[in-house]
Design an enzyme around this catalytic site. Structure first.
Site, PDB file in Angstrom:
ATOM      1  N   ILE A   1      12.529 -22.153 -40.103  1.00 51.74           N
ATOM      2  CA  ILE A   1      13.323 -21.358 -39.168  1.00 51.74           C
ATOM      3  C   ILE A   1      14.662 -22.041 -38.986  1.00 51.74           C
ATOM      4  O   ILE A   1      14.724 -23.255 -38.759  1.00 51.74           O
ATOM      5  CB  ILE A   1      12.591 -21.216 -37.810  1.00 51.74           C
ATOM      6  CG1 ILE A   1      11.288 -20.435 -38.009  1.00 51.74           C
ATOM      7  CG2 ILE A   1      13.469 -20.514 -36.787  1.00 51.74           C
ATOM      8  CD1 ILE A   1      10.460 -20.286 -36.757  1.00 51.74           C
TER       9      ILE A   1
ATOM     10  N   LYS B   1       8.888 -24.379 -28.702  1.00 56.74           N
ATOM     11  CA  LYS B   1       8.820 -24.987 -30.038  1.00 56.74           C
ATOM     12  C   LYS B   1       8.117 -26.338 -29.909  1.00 56.74           C
ATOM     13  O   LYS B   1       8.741 -27.370 -29.695  1.00 56.74           O
ATOM     14  CB  LYS B   1      10.208 -25.160 -30.644  1.00 56.74           C
ATOM     15  CG  LYS B   1      10.170 -25.575 -32.113  1.00 56.74           C
ATOM     16  CD  LYS B   1      11.553 -25.653 -32.710  1.00 56.74           C
ATOM     17  CE  LYS B   1      11.464 -25.947 -34.205  1.00 56.74           C
ATOM     18  NZ  LYS B   1      10.708 -27.170 -34.517  1.00 56.74           N
TER      19      LYS B   1
ATOM     20  N   ARG C   1       1.735 -27.265 -44.129  1.00 62.72           N
ATOM     21  CA  ARG C   1       2.896 -26.499 -44.587  1.00 62.72           C
ATOM     22  C   ARG C   1       3.350 -26.949 -45.971  1.00 62.72           C
ATOM     23  O   ARG C   1       3.728 -26.140 -46.803  1.00 62.72           O
ATOM     24  CB  ARG C   1       4.055 -26.635 -43.596  1.00 62.72           C
ATOM     25  CG  ARG C   1       5.274 -25.819 -44.002  1.00 62.72           C
ATOM     26  CD  ARG C   1       6.412 -25.965 -42.990  1.00 62.72           C
ATOM     27  NE  ARG C   1       7.539 -25.150 -43.408  1.00 62.72           N
ATOM     28  CZ  ARG C   1       8.473 -25.530 -44.276  1.00 62.72           C
ATOM     29  NH1 ARG C   1       8.400 -26.731 -44.810  1.00 62.72           N
ATOM     30  NH2 ARG C   1       9.474 -24.737 -44.604  1.00 62.72           N
TER      31      ARG C   1
ATOM     32  N   GLU D   1       0.714 -24.715 -34.742  1.00 63.09           N
ATOM     33  CA  GLU D   1       1.256 -26.067 -34.681  1.00 63.09           C
ATOM     34  C   GLU D   1       0.166 -27.000 -34.169  1.00 63.09           C
ATOM     35  O   GLU D   1      -0.413 -26.768 -33.099  1.00 63.09           O
ATOM     36  CB  GLU D   1       2.449 -26.102 -33.722  1.00 63.09           C
ATOM     37  CG  GLU D   1       3.417 -27.217 -33.966  1.00 63.09           C
ATOM     38  CD  GLU D   1       4.399 -26.916 -35.098  1.00 63.09           C
ATOM     39  OE1 GLU D   1       5.124 -27.851 -35.481  1.00 63.09           O
ATOM     40  OE2 GLU D   1       4.441 -25.776 -35.598  1.00 63.09           O
TER      41      GLU D   1
ATOM     42  N   LYS E   1      12.313 -14.922 -31.430  1.00 61.10           N
ATOM     43  CA  LYS E   1      11.915 -14.012 -32.512  1.00 61.10           C
ATOM     44  C   LYS E   1      12.176 -12.566 -32.110  1.00 61.10           C
ATOM     45  O   LYS E   1      11.948 -12.185 -30.956  1.00 61.10           O
ATOM     46  CB  LYS E   1      10.420 -14.172 -32.826  1.00 61.10           C
ATOM     47  CG  LYS E   1      10.023 -15.544 -33.332  1.00 61.10           C
ATOM     48  CD  LYS E   1       8.516 -15.645 -33.526  1.00 61.10           C
ATOM     49  CE  LYS E   1       8.116 -17.042 -33.983  1.00 61.10           C
ATOM     50  NZ  LYS E   1       6.643 -17.190 -34.083  1.00 61.10           N
TER      51      LYS E   1
ATOM     52  N   LYS F   1      17.505 -25.617 -30.422  1.00 64.78           N
ATOM     53  CA  LYS F   1      17.113 -27.014 -30.219  1.00 64.78           C
ATOM     54  C   LYS F   1      17.858 -27.615 -29.031  1.00 64.78           C
ATOM     55  O   LYS F   1      19.075 -27.454 -28.908  1.00 64.78           O
ATOM     56  CB  LYS F   1      17.414 -27.838 -31.473  1.00 64.78           C
ATOM     57  CG  LYS F   1      16.599 -27.470 -32.703  1.00 64.78           C
ATOM     58  CD  LYS F   1      15.166 -27.960 -32.567  1.00 64.78           C
ATOM     59  CE  LYS F   1      14.472 -27.988 -33.918  1.00 64.78           C
ATOM     60  NZ  LYS F   1      14.800 -29.143 -34.717  1.00 64.78           N
TER      61      LYS F   1
END
EC number: 6.5.1.2
Length: 662
Positions: free
Chosen positions: A84, A115, A136, A172, A286, A310
């Protein structure tokens, strides 16, 4: 007698424990005591021991973990796990909103999720039973980590009937702050290296070869996406369905109808960030409607319908009470900030890195100053600046002491004018550090001999230098407080094992100035034996890739010192067998690496030489043709480009595992 149970009763017991797990680990509302739960589990294990053919893939006993074969097979993802794109400013955020709305022609509904700073995984269910979990990896392929994923108690091993028969969820894997502190506490008590941050700990746990050990660490999981034949048209609704089917969703998904609402939510989340039970490094935004997501599509690098906003690394303001000096294994004096305790990222900080005298001069850091401290994912925070407006009167520029704070001998300044070194070979601080490094993970890797044990043995006069390690007896260890029979046997067994030392590890363990593990490997590959390395001339050393004049001079000087040669000979007489280097390793064969940022355990030239010696190539720029980007401290723009191209990212530890798999 357990052999009186029928298979139907066994399956009912599995379902019963499955419900207990869901209530305890997901709803946090248990209805039975720990004792009763343990009794149920013991009964289950006993039945499965009597009837192993009855064991089902969704049995709660699958969470207890078996030993893994020793490697993690690489498997192709059913759908690519794209990255992303990141945004750090409101300007970048507004650019994203503008692109989305221009393409769609209207303002869509957005879903925001925390996140969580963890490890991304893909988990696949067939016939509603968990069958495979992948890391991943490079986005196209990941490692099969199914056995360790099954140890996550909040993750359902079997789905209810209303769930799709075939489902893949993405999530996650992470540790809560509290669990992370417990893990590092155990690491400290075991005198093992602490994890730098929860993300590193989670990644390391997923790669443990013992799933039983992984189960003891209490990993958590949060789902952030799902793929099935019949998804709803709302990403948010899909997450709510996952939650209904028993999946943990800790990302706190929320829907917002306007850009203004999204921006306001980002500011609100920033305020509560430190109060959350887990580390987050931002918020994922999103486009909620899955049909809109298809219209927006994706690049080769990332989804066009999602963005990660972030937050900047957290800073704190506090008083610099003193500047302490640490003496390392090579005698280098390193300044460390003693701070008035301040809370950062949920933990109390009272020490911070100052790097060296030159850095202190550049930032004009003085004792008594109000300083800004930043914690950006490392164990030791760093002082990043000074509030000059709050500087007290009478402060003076700090200068490096002229005498070692431990042995009080005069120190010497290196030719680079940055390093200040205690050259007293008898200095206790340097000696202890040399021994500690010698037995450490990056050297001979002698387990159960941590810093506290080394210091105690030194203080008791039982060891004075590195070779004394191989003379330690059971009687010696009995004098160390807290050591019992089992601990003593473990230490002696580890010491005996370390006597068979690969050449490159033995050279690295010697701690020759400027020779890290990369340089040690280059020496081993070139000379093949310890005798040849010890007798090498300056001219022979200079021609080795990665060994420059300065390093060559240091090596020659080290082996010309009679104390060093005598100590090595003593080790050999005590049974140490330095194994000749084998050229069989070609772990980098055909691979191209690019390095960005500064490395800690080896220099850039050492790393490049080691890669070439293992059959790999070293590039200078990031493109689709490279295989890996190796990232050190303070990486440049290459990192962003590699992420966009979905090139696998390695840290220094990852590189070392590839170079030195043993």
């Amino acid at each position: 007698m357990h052999n009186m149970y029928t298979r139907e009763q066994y399956l009912a017991l599995c379902k019963d424990i499955e419900e207990d797990d869901y209530r305890y680990y997901v709803l946090h509302d248990p209805i039975i005591s720990d004792y009763d739960y343990d009794m149920k589990m013991q009964k289950l294990l006993s039945i499965e021991a009597q009837h192993p053919e009855w064991r089902v893939l969704w049995s709660p006993s699958m969470r207890l973990g078996d030993r893994i074969s020793g490697s993690f097979p690489v498997v192709t993802h059913s759908h690519p796990m794209l990255s992303i794109a990141n945004a750090y400013t409101l300007e970048e955020l507004n650019d994203f909103f503008s692109r989305v709305e221009k393409t769609l022609g209207y303002t869509p509904t957005y879903t925001l999720e925390l996140k969580i700073d963890g490890i991304a995984v893909a988990i696949r269910y067939e016939q509603r039973v968990l069958v495979q979990a992948l890391s991943r990896g490079n986005g196209r392929q990941g490692e099969d980590i199914t056995t360790n994923i099954r140890t996550i108690r909040s993750l359902p091993l079997r789905l209810p009937k209303e769930a799709p028969e075939f489902l893949e969820v993405r999530g996650e894997v992470f540790f809560t702050r509290a669990t992370f502190e417990q893990i590092n506490s155990i690491q400290r008590q075991s005198e093992k290296p602490e994890f730098a941050n929860p993300r590193n700990a989670a990644g390391g746990t997923l790669k443990l070869l013992s799933a039983k050990e992984a189960a003891q660490r209490n990993l958590e999981l949060s789902i952030y996406g799902a793929w099935a034949e019949e998804n709803t048209e709302s990403h948010y609704d899909n997450l709510m369905l996952c939650q209904k089917w028993g999946f943990p969703v800790f990302g706190r998904p929320r829907q917002y109808k306007s850009v203004e609402e999204v921006v306001k939510a980002l500011h609100e989340i920033a305020k509560i960030r430190d109060q959350l039970p887990m580390e987050i490094d931002g918020v994922v935004i999103k486009v909620d409607n899955t049909e809109d997501q298809k219209v927006l599509g994706m690049t080769a690098k990332h989804y066009r319908w999602a963005l990660a906003y972030k937050y900047a690394p957290e800073q704190g303001e506090t008083i610099l009470e003193d500047i302490l000096i640490q003496v390392g294994r090579t005698g280098v004096l390193t300044p460390v900030a003693k701070l008035r305790p301040v809370f950062l990222s949920g933990s109390k900080v009272s020490r911070a890195s100052l790097y060296n005298e030159e850095e202190i001069e550049r930032k004009d850091i003085r004792i008594g100053d109000t300083v800004y401290v930043e914690k950006g994912g490392e164990i030791i925070p760093k002082v990043v600046g000074v509030c000059l407006e709050k500087r007290p009167e009478g402060t003076k520029p700090w200068v490096m002491p002229e005498y070692c704070p431990v042995c009080h001998e005069r120190v010497s300044r290196e030719s680079d004018k940055v390093s200040v070194r205690c050259t007293n070979s008898s200095c206790s601080a340097g000696t202890i550090e040399k021994i500690r490094f010698f037995v450490g993970r990056e050297a001979l890797d002698i387990e159960h001999l941590g810093e506290k044990v080394i210091t105690k043995l030194f203080d008791l006069g039982l060891i004075h230098r590195r070779c004394d390690i191989f003379q330690i007896t059971e009687e010696d260890l009995l004098q160390v407080p807290g050591f019992k029979d089992k601990s003593i046997k473990n230490v002696l067994k580890s010491i005996e094992k370390a006597k068979s030392a690969p050449l490159e590890r033995f050279i690295a363990a010697l701690g020759i100035p400027y020779v890290g593990i990369g340089g040690a490997n280059a020496l081993a590959q070139h000379f093949l034996s310890l005798d040849a390395v010890m007798s090498a001339s300056l001219e022979e050393l200079k021609v080795i890739d990665g060994i420059g004049s300065k390093v060559a001079e240091s090596i020659v000087d080290y082996f010309h010192q009679s104390d060093n040669v005598e100590e090595i000979q003593k080790m050999l007489s005590l049974g140490v067998n330095v194994l000749p280097y084998s050229r069989a390793s070609a772990s980098c064969q055909g691979k191209t690496f690019v390095i960005t940022g500064s490395l800690e355990k080896m220099t850039r030239s050492e790393a490049e030489a080691s890669i070439r010696n293992c059959g790999g190539k070293v590039g200078s720029s990031v493109s689709k043709s490279i295989n890996y980007l190796v990232v050190g401290k303070d990486p440049g723009s290459k990192l962003k480009k590699a992420q966009e191209l979905q090139i696998p990212i390695l840290n220094e530890s990852d590189l070392l595992k590839i170079l030195y798999p043993n």
